[in-house]
Each structure stands twice: as structure tokens, then as C-alpha cells.
Design an enzyme around this catalytic site. Structure first.
Site, PDB file in Angstrom:
ATOM      1  N   ARG A  78     103.293 102.111   1.544  1.00  0.00           N
ATOM      2  CA  ARG A  78     104.709 102.501   1.534  1.00  0.00           C
ATOM      3  C   ARG A  78     105.197 102.458   2.983  1.00  0.00           C
ATOM      4  NH1 ARG A  78     106.824 107.139   2.408  1.00  0.00           N
ATOM      5  NH2 ARG A  78     105.100 108.412   1.696  1.00  0.00           N
ATOM      6  N   TYR A  99     127.809  94.206 -10.919  1.00  0.00           N
ATOM      7  CA  TYR A  99     126.766  94.543 -11.882  1.00  0.00           C
ATOM      8  C   TYR A  99     126.938  96.022 -12.289  1.00  0.00           C
ATOM      9  CZ  TYR A  99     122.232  96.137 -13.433  1.00  0.00           C
ATOM     10  OH  TYR A  99     121.229  96.733 -14.144  1.00  0.00           O
ATOM     11  N   ASP A 109     126.088  91.183  -2.062  1.00  0.00           N
ATOM     12  CA  ASP A 109     125.031  90.951  -3.050  1.00  0.00           C
ATOM     13  C   ASP A 109     125.033  89.453  -3.361  1.00  0.00           C
ATOM     14  OD1 ASP A 109     123.523  90.658  -5.389  1.00  0.00           O
ATOM     15  OD2 ASP A 109     124.034  92.663  -6.101  1.00  0.00           O
ATOM     16  N   LYS A 138     115.635  88.299 -10.153  1.00  0.00           N
ATOM     17  CA  LYS A 138     116.352  87.217 -10.813  1.00  0.00           C
ATOM     18  C   LYS A 138     115.848  85.857 -10.319  1.00  0.00           C
ATOM     19  CE  LYS A 138     118.495  90.514 -12.925  1.00  0.00           C
ATOM     20  NZ  LYS A 138     118.820  91.604 -12.095  1.00  0.00           N
TER      21      LYS A 138
HETATM   22  C1  PLP Z   1     124.121  91.051  -9.214  1.00  0.00           C
HETATM   23  C2  PLP Z   1     123.061  92.094  -9.418  1.00  0.00           C
HETATM   24  N1  PLP Z   1     122.771  92.921  -8.413  1.00  0.00           N
HETATM   25  C3  PLP Z   1     121.826  93.878  -8.543  1.00  0.00           C
HETATM   26  C4  PLP Z   1     121.132  94.048  -9.724  1.00  0.00           C
HETATM   27  C5  PLP Z   1     120.089  95.121  -9.833  1.00  0.00           C
HETATM   28  O1  PLP Z   1     118.820  94.564  -9.670  1.00  0.00           O
HETATM   29  P1  PLP Z   1     117.468  95.168 -10.310  1.00  0.00           P
HETATM   30  O2  PLP Z   1     117.593  95.093 -11.789  1.00  0.00           O
HETATM   31  O3  PLP Z   1     116.412  94.275  -9.726  1.00  0.00           O
HETATM   32  O4  PLP Z   1     117.358  96.582  -9.827  1.00  0.00           O
HETATM   33  C6  PLP Z   1     121.396  93.196 -10.795  1.00  0.00           C
HETATM   34  C7  PLP Z   1     120.657  93.356 -12.066  1.00  0.00           C
HETATM   35  O5  PLP Z   1     120.985  92.793 -13.084  1.00  0.00           O
HETATM   36  C8  PLP Z   1     122.391  92.190 -10.637  1.00  0.00           C
HETATM   37  O6  PLP Z   1     122.709  91.354 -11.651  1.00  0.00           O
END
Ligand code: PLP
Length: 410
Positions: free
Chosen positions: A75, A128, A200, A225
Site C-alpha cells: 500500500r 458517470y 476523466d 475499461k
Molecule cells: C467515465 C467513467 N469514469 C469512472 C468510472 C468509475 O470507474 P470504476 O468502475 O473503475 O470505479 C466509470 C465506470 O463506469 C466510468 O464510466
């Protein structure tokens, strides 16, 4: 959490030294060769997994004398993290990257590092659903003021960012209806206000877009993803200048959102084929948009750049490819969606995105189910909207599967 020291929590560790690549190599080559470290790997071509929580350290070790090559505890530092971080760093053209246990771990850690009670954060509201809830439910409880920018009819960025917010946060293209936000305009507005622009970049990936070169201060990813790419891990990342990434490392060390070494190994393995996968997903996206937009049972197709001339111009400036994500709004509302999803033969019905297999999901039932119907409608999410996350299958096969499923709605 606020105002953490800017020192790396691993201050005097010599740090990983990856074999430098020639300046002239392109992204695909970097992703394949960018994390060579034969010193550590007994010459192995594939870096091993350091599946350990802790490390031997020399009895005479003292932090004050410098750590040399000493790792102390996973960690905080682990060589398998460093391999994935090096590939992320190079793919975003950045100084540094840090991996986390999930995209939400990376996003929450970044926000909690730079925000404290009384601060204000500006956020573009097509996000999201999990990130949205972080802004709507968690931050206000900590005394952080959240200013929402309604992106359907946004003000000029400089109006939206007026005052002295600490952070401006946005996704582009956004989830789930793929709006493109003009990075340079938001970055200038954030700069003028003295705020950090955090972007993001999950949907675009570093193959299609590098926000840091368009003025972002930090990039965050759900590495679950496209970066991982095989729907078999959960991970996140923060990428940017060393000073800011190190602040996030220090700020989050005791929040505990540590990526498991095995997931870090899978992430690095996935990243080696990122360019190839995304190139195919770009092609599949374009082919699907062409066919679906012409289908009589489709009311609307959302894809980066389609919403307006301004978004198309921004997409041309900041994106190299438009990606494999699109949203279609089908005839018949939620019943139409059910029938469409039921009729798909290749495309899985599942939330998430970015894997080799194509997925379809209803945002109203999954990622955005916590919003009211009115809020969803304001964001362009109708009961008949389906998000399609195309994989790397043959373009003709996907078009056929999607078209035949739509034909069932007649
Ligand atoms: C654009 C976007 N950002 C952040 C996240 C969050 O990621 P995680 O599911 O890996 O925590 C997602 C999840 O679907 C997403 O689509």
C-alpha cells in the site's frame, strides 16, 4: 486530506528505471516496449507479478539515510504497480502516473487530496453515475460546495468557472450520451480562476485523446475499461505532472485504495494491445453509427461530434478517433429497449465498457438509475436510450446483430 506535502511517499527510493526508448517511437511501440526492466526481472520479457504485501528491508535501514531500492509495503509501492504506471505515464505523455483499486478510487482520492471544507468545485453534469453521486452525496457532507454546470445549454466556460473554485471536473466524451467538451476553453477558464482542470479520459483513452496536451492539469481513468481491455479487472489511475500526482499519492496513502498486484499485472498486459483494440473499436463505432442512424426504428444516435457544429469542431481539435461508444434511442421507450436487448445475439447485455466484447445497457436501469426521470431527460437519457460499447468483433457481424435486433421492433 487537504494541503498534503508535495513529497513522494517514497522520497528517497531510487525509483524504477525502465530502459529508455528512442524519442521517435509511436504509441503502439511504447505500449509494447515501454516498461522493460531486465534488472528486476531476471531478464524475463514479461515483468513478473510481485504478489506480496511486504518486503525484506536491511536491518540497518533508516528512512533518513535514503531508501535506495528498498520497497516497504505494497500500500504505497509495488514493482508491478510501477510497470502499469510507466505505460500509463507514457501513453498520456505525462511525467507521472499512479494506479488505484478502481476508477472511483482514483477520482475520490484526487478530489479529497485537493479539496477541503469551504472549497468550491465546478463539475459538468453529464457524468458517470457513480462520479455524479460522489459530487452530489459525499462532497457536500464534507463541507465542499459543488457548482453544477448544466451541459445541455452550458454557459461560456469563463462564466461557469467564475469565482475561485479549486477544481473543475469534466468527462469528455461524456457518459452516456457522448458530449464533447472543449478542453482548451475549459482549461483557459480554469487557469483564469486558479483552479485545476481534472479530466476523466476513460471514454476516449490515450489512443484517441491526450487531455494534458490540451490544457488539463490531471487526467483520471477507470482503467477497468479500455486500458485493461478484457472485462477482467477493476482499476483506476491518475496521470499528470509529478508534483500533482505525488500529492495525490501522499493524500491517498491512508485512504487505502490500493490496486492488487495481480490486477496491476493484468492492466499492464491489457495496455500492450490498447492501440490495436481502440483502432478496431473506432472503426466499429463509425460503421455502427452509419447503419443505425439510417434505421427506421432509431430516433436518435449519439456519438462524439454529432450533437452540434461546436462539438464537432472540438472533437476535430482534440480527438484522434471517435471511439466505440455510442448511444441509440429506439422506438417504444423502455419496452422497446427490452425487446431490442432481448433480440441481440452477439452483443452481451451488461453495463461497463471497453472490453473486447460488445456490450449494451440501458443507462436508465444501470449507470443512471439513481437519477429522477426528469434529471435523466435533461441529460438526454430517454427511456428508449441504450448505450452500446462496441468491442473488437468484425464490423459486419456487429452491424448485422444490431440491425436484426432493431428489425424486431417493427
Ligand atoms: C467515465 C467513467 N469514469 C469512472 C468510472 C468509475 O470507474 P470504476 O468502475 O473503475 O470505479 C466509470 C465506470 O463506469 C466510468 O464510466
Amino acid at each position: 486530506m487537504s494541503d498534503p506535502s508535495t513529497t513522494d511517499p517514497r522520497p528517497a527510493r531510487k525509483g524504477p528505471t525502465f530502459e529508455p526508448l528512442p524519442e521517435w517511437v509511436g504509441l503502439s511501440t511504447r505500449l509494447v516496449h515501454g516498461a522493460r526492466r531486465p534488472d528486476l526481472n531476471a531478464g524475463a520479457v514479461v515483468p513478473p507479478i510481485y504478489q506480496t504485501s511486504t518486503y525484506h528491508y536491511p536491518a540497518e535501514f533508516s528512512e533518513a539515510n535514503g531508501r535506495g531500492d528498498v520497497h516497504l509495503y505494497t500500500r504505497g509501492d509495488n514493482p508491478t504497480h510501477e510497470v502499469a504506471e510507466e505505460l500509463l505515464r507514457q501513453s498520456e505523455g505525462a511525467e507521472a502516473a499512479a494506479v488505484f483499486a478502481s476508477g472511483m478510487g482514483a477520482i475520490s482520492g484526487t478530489l479529497l487530496t485537493f479539496l477541503k471544507a469551504g472549497d468550491e468545485v465546478v463539475v459538468l453534469d453529464d457524468l458517470y453515475g457513480g462520479t455524479r453521486r460522489l459530487f452530489s452525496d459525499l462532497l457536500p457532507g464534507l463541507g465542499i460546495r459543488v457548482r453544477w454546470v448544466h451541459t445541455v445549454r452550458p454557459d461560456d466556460p469563463s462564466v461557469s468557472v467564475a469565482g475561485s473554485p479549486k477544481i473543475v471536473f469534466l468527462e469528455t466524451p461524456s457518459n452516456p450520451v457522448l458530449h464533447v467538451h472543449d478542453l482548451e476553453a475549459w482549461s483557459s477558464a480554469a487557469d483564469r480562476a486558479g483552479a485545476l482542470l481534472v479530466v476523466d479520459n476513460t471514454f476516449a483513452t490515450p489512443v484517441n485523446q491526450n487531455p494534458l496536451t490540451h490544457g488539463a492539469d490531471l487526467v483520471v481513468h477507470s482503467a477497468t475499461k479500455y486500458l485493461g481491455g478484457h472485462s477482467d479487472l477493476v482499476a483506476g489511475a491518475v496521470v499528470g505532472p509529478s508534483e500533482l500526482v505525488n500529492r495525490v499519492r501522499v493524500g491517498t496513502l491512508n485512504l487505502g485504495s490500493t490496486l492488487d498486484p495481480f490486477a496491476a499485472f493484468l492492466l499492464a498486459r491489457g495496455m500492450r494491445t490498447l492501440s490495436l483494440r481502440v483502432a478496431r473499436q473506432n472503426l466499429n463505432g463509425e460503421r455502427a453509427v452509419e447503419s443505425l442512424a439510417a434505421h427506421p426504428r432509431v430516433r436518435r444516435v449519439d456519438y462524439p461530434g454529432r450533437a452540434s457544429a461546436e462539438e464537432e469542431a472540438a472533437a476535430r481539435r482534440q480527438m484522434r478517433g471517435r471511439g466505440g461508444l455510442l448511444a441509440v434511442t429506439v422506438d417504444g421507450g423502455s419496452e422497446g429497449v427490452r425487446r431490442f436487448l432481448h433480440a441481440l445475439r452477439l452483443v452481451h447485455v451488461a453495463s461497463s465498457l471497453g472490453g473486447v466484447e460488445s456490450l449494451a445497457s440501458s443507462p436508465s436501469e444501470t449507470s443512471h438509475r439513481h437519477l429522477s426521470a426528469d434529471e435523466r431527460s435533461r441529460l438526454g437519457i430517454e427511456p428508449g436510450t441504450v448505450r452500446l460499447a462496441l468491442g473488437i468483433e468484425e464490423p459486419d457481424d456487429l452491424v448485422r446483430d444490431l440491425t436484426e435486433a432493431l428489425d424486431q421492433l417493427s
